[in-house]
Design an enzyme around this catalytic site. Structure first.
Site, PDB file in Angstrom:
ATOM      1  N   ASP A 251      30.896  40.546  39.126  1.00  0.00           N
ATOM      2  CA  ASP A 251      31.985  41.886  38.981  1.00  0.00           C
ATOM      3  C   ASP A 251      31.575  42.034  37.560  1.00  0.00           C
ATOM      4  O   ASP A 251      30.793  41.359  36.645  1.00  0.00           O
ATOM      5  CB  ASP A 251      33.345  41.079  39.060  1.00  0.00           C
ATOM      6  CG  ASP A 251      34.379  42.313  39.053  1.00  0.00           C
ATOM      7  OD1 ASP A 251      33.886  43.577  38.653  1.00  0.00           O
ATOM      8  OD2 ASP A 251      35.323  42.136  39.381  1.00  0.00           O
TER       9      ASP A 251
HETATM   10  C1  BGC Z   1      36.291  45.792  39.152  1.00  0.00           C
HETATM   11  C2  BGC Z   1      35.476  46.203  40.561  1.00  0.00           C
HETATM   12  C3  BGC Z   1      34.713  47.267  40.044  1.00  0.00           C
HETATM   13  C4  BGC Z   1      34.039  47.102  38.905  1.00  0.00           C
HETATM   14  C5  BGC Z   1      32.941  48.423  38.869  1.00  0.00           C
HETATM   15  C6  BGC Z   1      35.478  45.756  37.813  1.00  0.00           C
HETATM   16  O1  BGC Z   1      36.409  45.853  36.765  1.00  0.00           O
HETATM   17  O2  BGC Z   1      36.919  44.505  39.158  1.00  0.00           O
HETATM   18  O3  BGC Z   1      36.192  46.085  41.607  1.00  0.00           O
HETATM   19  O4  BGC Z   1      33.917  47.656  41.158  1.00  0.00           O
HETATM   20  O5  BGC Z   1      34.790  47.172  37.804  1.00  0.00           O
HETATM   21  O6  BGC Z   1      33.820  49.728  38.305  1.00  0.00           O
END
Ligand code: BGC
Length: 687
Positions: A251
């Site tokens: 993530d």
């Molecule tokens: C989120 C993800 C997301 C990623 C990219 C993160 O903060 O938890 O779900 O896909 O950001 O935007």
């Protein structure tokens, strides 16, 4: 002459020696051999947030031009792709889950996949598959349900839909990311059984059934390690047990343990920082990371890259059929809405009826949540406009009042009890005054999550939940209120009488602590309805509940135990006066003698087509013995007990409409130490 020939041969050999392979589907190993350590490390680290088509970047992978390796592009979901172009704002995950309709979710996801493809994105960062452990998780709206089977089957449908368009889906956030408070570091302490049966099961189903291109490891720690760096999770369970073949990415954070992540089988650090490349390079140089681990991950990255539209040099039209997607989105939202109450058949309203529209929250209509799972601004149909267009006459003096409660939610913040889970005092006063005025009241819960209903549900005549229904959601709401669409949504979670009835509330940051170093999932497998049906605790509305404008009768069911598979059949008849669809939920109660279990658990479900009044449909529900198994922590095996299983064909977890029983003649066990067979093979295992 001899001299010229040998010079030519020498030149040719030199050319061959310096010739660089150019990436093809069949020369990955050759390309890996030609890569420098710096290039390999670079491929395992995203290229930051710049995006070739401006706006709403999520991430990308780095190009290595000399080897023909293109950059690839990653964008959020789940309620539609998020780029800075006109995109459809589809219904959120929780509303899609309320459909209990696998084909509908696949159809929506194919439309999302099409926009992903047409806007030059290779990998969609969706679906969100975390379990609704607690009603206050700020991102529940992105996720499907409190139940892992519903989550898994719909997640698999979503992946199939997206990937049918030639782009990849990313199931996220793996795993046990069930709160936003302290999400980037909190340590989730959960027992092995609850982990596998509740928090991993949905991912397991999606991986085995739909082979997603990617898995996103979550931000949090799980039993002492960051999930992004946990080898037993990312390699042991995900790849060796479930047979996952795609890439794992982090993530979007900047964690220190890059080397540990590479070793654990995490192939891509996102969004990617140069220091992460340096860490990998120096770890290989100082011998703390084996180059074989790097090469293995690089190979998986190349296997992903050669599947992408960017590798195929696809030039997108940038013109998906947005009008068709808006129509689809409207239909899906309308069908999935949940009718909780409809006293005296108040709904549907008559055509041309005068209604007063009362926004009790005084906030904008909520089409989607906020953060990466949001749907962007603009193009959101307003309810007043939709209602007028549907022919209703908006009049503050009217006898029927539509009372709207709005709640947004989103990334980085959990919801709270006051003025969020509970109605605000002004919302409650507004409702009371509508009652005082003697109006017929239709309460509409336009919320990104569960709100308390027990204290006020007796006041309105009707209650309808559209959740956050996407940009076309208000039109869909008008379709349901007018009877153009008969709602067939069912609750994908329990609505408790009070927040504190939910056992997870004992270990959830409902009082907004500034930090939470760890969270213990003490309720174990007793999440959502598993707790309520087993303890007998009263709820406000049970899991699986939802009314229709028509009624249905269930036939006597049949359950057959075939060789290795269980087949259940039931015929459903529309006994009312308008067309409608019914969701048959099959809960199974296990015999005593095996592991302790909830009194019943959802093991299959099916939805009828639109049945005209008097029409019938026979639904066939199939499951395997493995689907009935629970996880034994002592033996590290999935196990079924032998004996009589009760099959409960139900309209909600509390409304059992027909029953049957069947015997499993001998106990069965699937140890996880050896590689588990995929579900299709498991069906062949004899009982
Ligand atoms: C989120 C993800 C997301 C990623 C990219 C993160 O903060 O938890 O779900 O896909 O950001 O935007």
């Amino acid at each position: 002459m001899k001299h010229i020939l040998s010079s030519l041969l020498f030149a040719l050999a030199a050319l061959i020696a310096t010739a660089q392979p150019y990436l093809r589907h069949d020369n990955l190993d050759e390309v890996i051999s030609a890569m420098t350590l710096q290039e390999k490390a670079g491929l395992l680290v995203g290229g930051g947030k710049e995006f070739r088509i401006k706006g709403v970047p999520a991430g990308r992978t780095r190009a290595i031009e000399r080897l023909g390796i293109p950059a690839t592009y990653l964008a959020d979901g789940p309620a539609g792709v998020r780029v800075n172009h006109p995109c459809t704002g589809f219904p959120t995950g929780t509303l899609l889950a309320s459909s209990w309709d696998v084909s509908l979710v696949e159809e929506i996801a194919a439309a999302i996949g099409n926009e992903t493809h047409e806007y030059g994105v290779d990998l969609l960062l969706a679906p969100g598959m975390n379990i609704h452990r607690n009603p206050l998780c700020g991102r529940n709206f992105e996720y499907f349900s409190e139940d892992p089977l519903l989550t898994g089957l719909l997640g698999a449908a979503y992946v199939r839909g997206v990937q049918s368009q030639g782009v990849g889906a990313t199931v996220k956030h793996f795993a046990a990311n069930n709160q936003e408070t302290s999400r980037t570091f909190t340590d989730v302490l959960v027992g092995e059984r609850a982990l596998r049966e509740i928090y991993l099961k949905g991912f397991e189903i999606a991986v085995r059934q739909a082979a997603p291109w990617a898995v996103m490891a979550s931000y949090n720690q799980l039993n002492g390690d960051y999930t992004q760096q946990k080898k037993s999770l990312l390699t042991g369970i995900l790849r060796e047990e479930w047979g996952f073949k795609g890439i794992v990415m982090t993530d979007w954070g900047k964690k220190k343990g890059t080397v540990k992540a590479v070793f654990a089988g995490n192939d891509l650090m996102e969004p990617g920082y140069d220091e992460e490349i340096e860490r990998i390079v120096s770890a290989v140089n100082n011998g703390s990371l084996d180059i074989a681990d790097v090469d293995r991950n690089v190979r998986r990255m190349l296997e992903y890259i050669v599947k992408t539209p960017s590798f195929e040099r696809y030039t997108s039209s940038r013109k998906p059929d947005l009008a068709a997607h808006a129509t689809l989105s409207r239909r899906a939202a309308a069908e999935s809405m949940i009718l909780l109450k409809n006293d005296g058949g108040l709904l549907p309203l008559s055509p041309g009826q005068r209604i007063s529209f009362v926004n009790l929250s005084g906030k904008d209509f909520v089409a989607g949540g906020t953060g990466s799972g949001g749907i962007g601004k603009g193009g959101i149909v307003r309810p007043e406009t939709a209602l007028s267009k549907a022919g209703f006459v908006l009049d503050q003096e009217a006898d029927v009042a539509l009372a709207l409660i709005c709640r947004s939610a989103g990334e980085e913040k959990d919801r709270q009890l006051p003025d969020d889970f509970y109605l605000t005092s002004s919302e409650r006063k507004g409702l009371d005054s509508l009652q005082f005025l003697g109006k017929k009241i239709v309460m509409i819960l336009n919320t990104c999550g569960v709100v308390e209903t027990a204290s006020w549900k007796d006041i309105p005549d009707a209650i309808l939940i559209p959740w956050a229904p996407g940009k076309e959601g208000a039109n869909a709401l008008a379709d349901v209120l007018s009877g153009k669409v008969n709602p067939s949504g069912r609750l994908p979670m329990t609505l408790p009488v009070d927040y504190f009835d939910d056992p997870s509330s004992a270990n959830f940051p409902y009082d907004a602590p500034p930090r939470m170093e760890k969270v213990e999932y003490q309720e174990g497998i007793y999440v959502g309805y598993r707790h309520f049906v087993t303890s007998g605790k009263k709820v406000s509305f049970p899991f699986g509940y939802g009314l229709s404008y028509t009624s249905f009768a269930y036939s006597k069911p049949k359950v057959k135990v075939l060789s290795g598979a269980i087949e259940a059949r039931i015929t459903v008849k529309n006994t009312g006066s308008v067309a409608g669809r019914e969701v048959v939920q099959l809960y199974v109660g296990a015999p005593s003698g095996g592991l302790e279990k909830p009194v019943r658990e959802l093991k299959a479900f099916a939805k009828t087509r639109l049945l005209a009044p008097g029409e019938k449909e026979t639904l066939v529900l199939r499951l395997s013995p493995y689907d009935l198994a629970s996880y034994n922590e002592q033996s590290s095996a999935w196990e079924t007990a032998d004996g009589k299983y009760r099959f409960l064909f139900s309209a909600s977890v509390e409304e059992i409409r027909a029953t049957a029983s069947a015997r499993l003649k001998k106990p069965q066990s699937w140890p996880v130490k050896r590689r588990c067979a995929p579900i299709t093979e498991l069906k062949e295992i004899r009982l």
